[in-house]
Design a protein around this motif. Structure first.
Motif, short mmCIF file in Angstrom:
data_model
loop_
_atom_site.label_atom_id
_atom_site.label_comp_id
_atom_site.label_asym_id
_atom_site.label_seq_id
_atom_site.Cartn_x
_atom_site.Cartn_y
_atom_site.Cartn_z
N LYS A 263 0.82 -1.21 0.00
CA LYS A 263 0.00 0.00 0.00
C LYS A 263 0.86 1.26 0.00
O LYS A 263 0.52 2.26 -0.64
CB LYS A 263 -0.92 0.00 1.22
CG LYS A 263 -2.10 -0.95 1.10
CD LYS A 263 -2.99 -0.56 -0.06
CE LYS A 263 -4.19 -1.45 -0.18
NZ LYS A 263 -5.06 -1.10 -1.35
N ALA A 264 1.98 1.24 0.74
CA ALA A 264 2.86 2.40 0.77
C ALA A 264 3.44 2.70 -0.61
O ALA A 264 3.58 3.86 -1.00
CB ALA A 264 3.98 2.17 1.78
N LEU A 265 3.74 1.65 -1.36
CA LEU A 265 4.31 1.81 -2.70
C LEU A 265 3.23 1.97 -3.78
O LEU A 265 3.56 2.14 -4.96
CB LEU A 265 5.19 0.59 -3.04
CG LEU A 265 6.45 0.43 -2.17
CD1 LEU A 265 7.13 -0.89 -2.48
CD2 LEU A 265 7.40 1.58 -2.39
N LYS A 266 1.95 1.84 -3.36
CA LYS A 266 0.82 1.97 -4.28
C LYS A 266 0.90 0.96 -5.43
O LYS A 266 0.76 1.30 -6.61
CB LYS A 266 0.74 3.39 -4.83
CG LYS A 266 0.49 4.44 -3.75
CD LYS A 266 0.40 5.84 -4.34
CE LYS A 266 0.14 6.87 -3.26
NZ LYS A 266 0.06 8.25 -3.79
N GLU A 285 11.79 -4.98 5.06
CA GLU A 285 12.75 -4.64 6.11
C GLU A 285 12.89 -3.12 6.30
O GLU A 285 13.24 -2.65 7.38
CB GLU A 285 14.11 -5.25 5.79
CG GLU A 285 14.14 -6.77 5.94
CD GLU A 285 15.49 -7.34 5.56
OE1 GLU A 285 16.38 -6.53 5.20
OE2 GLU A 285 15.65 -8.58 5.64
N LYS A 286 12.59 -2.36 5.27
CA LYS A 286 12.71 -0.90 5.37
C LYS A 286 11.54 -0.27 6.11
O LYS A 286 11.58 0.93 6.43
CB LYS A 286 12.83 -0.30 3.96
CG LYS A 286 14.07 -0.71 3.20
CD LYS A 286 14.10 -0.08 1.82
CE LYS A 286 15.31 -0.52 1.03
NZ LYS A 286 16.58 -0.06 1.63
N ASN A 293 10.47 6.69 7.04
CA ASN A 293 11.19 5.66 6.27
C ASN A 293 10.85 5.75 4.79
O ASN A 293 11.72 5.57 3.93
CB ASN A 293 10.85 4.27 6.81
CG ASN A 293 11.32 4.09 8.24
OD1 ASN A 293 12.17 4.84 8.73
ND2 ASN A 293 10.80 3.07 8.91
N PHE A 294 9.58 6.01 4.52
CA PHE A 294 9.16 6.10 3.12
C PHE A 294 9.80 7.31 2.44
O PHE A 294 10.23 7.23 1.28
CB PHE A 294 7.64 6.18 3.02
CG PHE A 294 7.12 6.25 1.62
CD1 PHE A 294 7.08 5.12 0.83
CD2 PHE A 294 6.69 7.46 1.08
CE1 PHE A 294 6.61 5.17 -0.47
CE2 PHE A 294 6.22 7.52 -0.22
CZ PHE A 294 6.18 6.37 -1.00
N GLN A 300 16.30 8.29 -1.57
CA GLN A 300 17.36 7.39 -2.01
C GLN A 300 17.15 6.96 -3.45
O GLN A 300 18.10 6.91 -4.24
CB GLN A 300 17.40 6.17 -1.09
CG GLN A 300 18.47 5.16 -1.48
CD GLN A 300 18.41 3.90 -0.64
OE1 GLN A 300 17.65 3.82 0.34
NE2 GLN A 300 19.19 2.91 -1.01
N GLN A 301 15.88 6.63 -3.81
CA GLN A 301 15.58 6.23 -5.18
C GLN A 301 15.86 7.36 -6.16
O GLN A 301 16.38 7.13 -7.26
CB GLN A 301 14.11 5.79 -5.28
CG GLN A 301 13.78 4.52 -4.53
CD GLN A 301 14.49 3.32 -5.13
OE1 GLN A 301 15.42 2.78 -4.53
NE2 GLN A 301 14.07 2.89 -6.30
N GLN A 302 15.54 8.58 -5.76
CA GLN A 302 15.79 9.72 -6.64
C GLN A 302 17.29 9.95 -6.84
O GLN A 302 17.73 10.25 -7.96
CB GLN A 302 15.14 10.97 -6.05
CG GLN A 302 13.62 10.94 -6.07
CD GLN A 302 13.00 12.14 -5.38
OE1 GLN A 302 13.70 12.94 -4.76
NE2 GLN A 302 11.68 12.28 -5.50
N GLU A 303 18.08 9.80 -5.77
CA GLU A 303 19.52 9.97 -5.89
C GLU A 303 20.13 8.89 -6.78
O GLU A 303 21.02 9.16 -7.59
CB GLU A 303 20.17 9.93 -4.50
CG GLU A 303 19.82 11.12 -3.62
CD GLU A 303 20.31 12.43 -4.22
OE1 GLU A 303 21.37 12.42 -4.90
OE2 GLU A 303 19.63 13.46 -4.03
#
Length: 334
Positions: A263-266, A285-286, A293-294, A300-303
């Protein structure tokens, strides 16, 4: 004083009687129902008559004023009046509105509204229309699902990787060797081989998403019928969730951690299952259902994406091009 009262009472009574008669007269409105004529008088019945009496009177007057057999003067006009009165009084709701107009002549505009609402509204029951729409959508949905599934199977049969796998599975089971080939047209033998290979693909390849095998459980009619049951299950699940994790403060189960991460990642269920167990465990785990955390994961994904673009030769060429060839000014052609 008594003499004055005695002289006024008759006058007031006369005025009230006159107003009552006038109101009754204005109860019949031109353009509504039977116009200035009383529908009951047109059929020669009274307001206590039942449907059987109404139908009997209509048949008698229809025979009398029918243009083909009547010898009356202007039979067509009288026949239309009889037919119109019958159409109004034979329907319970229309008759109820008409009786209400006779009893409440002062509600002038309300009578217009009720009359034209009934005449202009659809004659078909709205429930029938809704059922018809749901049926049409359900049939289209199911047939379109099969069309997409067959399209996916054709694609897999033409893909060398999956076709080789299907041939290997069919040979292991000896299915291709069982096909009768003697004295048969090549087209028929080819069709049987394709059917066997398709069966192998259906049994060994999990097609998901928009091209998955259609199921009656996904059809709109089934969803509508099961909606109350689904709502009950959702309410039970919601109360159980609130009690377990917000009142009792228990730890999330493995299944619920999967749900919260998805759900967090849709992501849909199909998308979540397609990323693999290893990636799922890494994301769980994240604890991405926690907002901080999200946000950290998103940054992190953008970097990582920026670093990937920076290392890409194609992206560097694009940046040099945009730097050396800036967009020119917008010129008005006029």
């Amino acid at each position: 004083m008594a003499a004055f009262t005695a002289s006024v009472i008759p006058i007031v009574s006369f005025i009230l009687i006159t107003l009552a008669v006038r109101c009754h007269a204005t109860a019949l409105i031109e353009g509504l129902y039977c116009g200035k004529k009383n529908c009951y008088d047109v059929l020669g019945i009274n307001r206590d008559s039942d449907k059987q009496d109404i139908a009997k009177s209509y048949r008698r007057l229809a025979r009398k004023y029918h243009p083909d057999v009547s010898k009356e003067s202007d039979p067509e006009e009288k026949f239309r009046e009889v037919a119109n009165a019958y159409e109004i009084l034979k329907d319970d709701e229309s008759r109820r509105d008409y009786d209400y107009m006779l009893d409440h002549p002062e509600e002038f505009y309300g009578h217009y509204y009720r009359y034209y609402r009934r005449r202009m509204s659809p004659q078909v029951d709205v429930r029938v229309v809704i059922a018809g729409v749901i049926t049409f959508v359900s049939i289209f949905q199911y047939m379109h699902g099969w069309w997409r599934y067959n399209d996916a199977m054709k694609y897999l049969l033409n893909e060398p990787k999956y076709r080789t796998m299907a041939v290997s599975k069919a040979n292991e089971l000896g299915l291709l060797s069982k096909i009768e080939r003697r004295k048969r047209p090549k087209e028929d033998v080819k069709a049987d081989e394709e059917a066997v290979l398709r069966k192998m693909l259906e049994e060994n390849v999990d097609v998901r998403g928009g091209y998955s095998r259609p199921s009656l459980w996904d059809v709109m009619w089934v969803r509508v019928v099961l909606l109350p049951y689904t709502l009950v299950l959702y309410v039970i699940w919601w109360f159980k969730w609130q009690w377990t994790y917000f009142v009792m403060k228990q730890e999330y189960t493995e299944e619920d951690r999967h749900y919260l991460t998805r759900k967090a990642l849709k992501l849909t269920t199909v998308q979540w299952e397609s990323i693999g167990r290893e990636k799922q465990s890494e994301l769980i785990e994240k604890e991405l259902w926690v907002n901080d955390n999200f946000q950290a994961y998103t940054n992190q994904q953008q970097e990582e994406m920026k670093a990937k673009y920076a290392e890409s030769a194609k992206y560097r060429r694009y940046r040099r091009y945009m730097k050396n060839h800036k967009p020119g000014p917008i010129v008005d052609s006029d």
